[in-house]
Design a protein around this motif. Structure first.
Motif, PDB file in Angstrom:
ATOM      1  N   ASP A 161       0.833  -1.210   0.000  1.00 13.22           N
ATOM      2  CA  ASP A 161       0.000   0.000   0.000  1.00 13.22           C
ATOM      3  C   ASP A 161       0.866   1.258   0.000  1.00 13.22           C
ATOM      4  N   THR A 162       0.238   2.381  -0.370  1.00 15.56           N
ATOM      5  CA  THR A 162       0.893   3.693  -0.333  1.00 15.56           C
ATOM      6  C   THR A 162       0.184   4.557   0.699  1.00 15.56           C
ATOM      7  N   ILE A 163       0.988   5.205   1.537  1.00 20.17           N
ATOM      8  CA  ILE A 163       0.460   6.142   2.532  1.00 20.17           C
ATOM      9  C   ILE A 163       0.935   7.531   2.108  1.00 20.17           C
ATOM     10  N   VAL A 164      -0.023   8.457   1.967  1.00 17.55           N
ATOM     11  CA  VAL A 164       0.287   9.823   1.544  1.00 17.55           C
ATOM     12  C   VAL A 164       0.117  10.746   2.747  1.00 17.55           C
ATOM     13  N   LEU A 165       1.214  11.452   3.075  1.00 21.87           N
ATOM     14  CA  LEU A 165       1.200  12.378   4.204  1.00 21.87           C
ATOM     15  C   LEU A 165       0.955  13.794   3.704  1.00 21.87           C
ATOM     16  N   ARG A 166      -0.057  14.473   4.284  1.00 22.07           N
ATOM     17  CA  ARG A 166      -0.296  15.877   3.975  1.00 22.07           C
ATOM     18  C   ARG A 166       0.748  16.712   4.704  1.00 22.07           C
ATOM     19  N   GLY A 167       0.956  17.945   4.262  1.00 22.43           N
ATOM     20  CA  GLY A 167       1.989  18.809   4.816  1.00 22.43           C
ATOM     21  C   GLY A 167       1.846  19.036   6.308  1.00 22.43           C
ATOM     22  N   GLY A 168       2.989  19.081   7.011  1.00 20.33           N
ATOM     23  CA  GLY A 168       2.993  19.335   8.446  1.00 20.33           C
ATOM     24  C   GLY A 168       4.036  18.483   9.141  1.00 20.33           C
ATOM     25  N   SER A 169       4.012  18.535  10.485  1.00 16.40           N
ATOM     26  CA  SER A 169       4.953  17.752  11.299  1.00 16.40           C
ATOM     27  C   SER A 169       4.226  16.603  11.965  1.00 16.40           C
ATOM     28  N   TYR A 170       4.875  15.458  11.994  1.00 12.49           N
ATOM     29  CA  TYR A 170       4.336  14.262  12.627  1.00 12.49           C
ATOM     30  C   TYR A 170       5.326  13.850  13.713  1.00 12.49           C
ATOM     31  N   HIS A 171       4.915  14.027  14.969  1.00 17.91           N
ATOM     32  CA  HIS A 171       5.782  13.707  16.102  1.00 17.91           C
ATOM     33  C   HIS A 171       5.292  12.388  16.698  1.00 17.91           C
TER      34      HIS A 171
END
Length: 181
Positions: free
Chosen positions: A135-145
């Motif tokens: 699968d592909t996971i698409v991250l929208r802009g921003g920070s992921y902590h």
């Protein structure tokens, strides 16, 4: 005794200019020379020679009317090939295509959502937990902590032209100051 090929003159020792014949060729021969010259130009052009020969003539077509001019044709300039990029694209410049069925994650999403473009998950960890191999996971802009362990083959990419930051640092709390300031 006068030369046997000399032209007769009214005055001894002089020859009028009107009676001097210039060495020349006929119009038919001049035209043939022009055709041969044109064929030579075509062959030179086909061979890609750096020099070209141009032949021209006036209406009379005599030898003295033919002009041969040699000109230099410079080679075409070489366009430099830009070096291939090394490393990753600058943050926020990537624009990978988004495959059908990709899971979406956004800082403003909810892990109880469907993981679609319009209802994204909140955390990458939740998207990894529900994703299947390939699968592909698409991250929208921003920070992921968050701290994420990936145990399967997945593609994780940013949304086109959005900057994504994965921050795996640990937050430390409960510090107390000791010593002198």
């Amino acid at each position: 005794m006068p030369h046997k090929h000399a032209l007769p003159s009214k005055q001894a020792g002089t020859t009028p200019k009107s009676r001097i014949r210039r060495p020349g060729i006929g119009r038919r021969v001049a035209r043939r020379l022009l055709i041969v010259g044109a064929v030579m130009l075509a062959l030179i052009a086909l061979a890609g020679a750096a020099n070209a020969v141009f032949i021209s003539s006036t209406a009379s077509g005599t030898v003295e009317d033919l002009v041969v001019q040699r000109t230099h044709v410079p080679p075409a300039p070489k366009t430099p090939t830009p070096p291939a990029p090394v490393g990753a694209a600058p943050v926020g410049d990537a624009a990978y295509p988004i495959p059908v069925g990709a899971l979406f994650v956004a800082p403003g999403g909810a892990d109880s959502a469907a993981g679609t473009r319009h209802a994204p998950f909140r955390t990458l960890g939740h998207a990894v937990a529900v994703a299947h191999t390939g699968d592909t996971i698409v991250l929208r802009g921003g920070s992921y902590h968050e701290s994420v362990a990936i145990q399967q083959k997945l593609t994780i990419q940013s949304y086109p032209h959005e900057a994504v930051w994965l921050d795996g640092s640990s937050r430390v709390s409960g510090w107390s100051a000791t010593g002198k300031r």
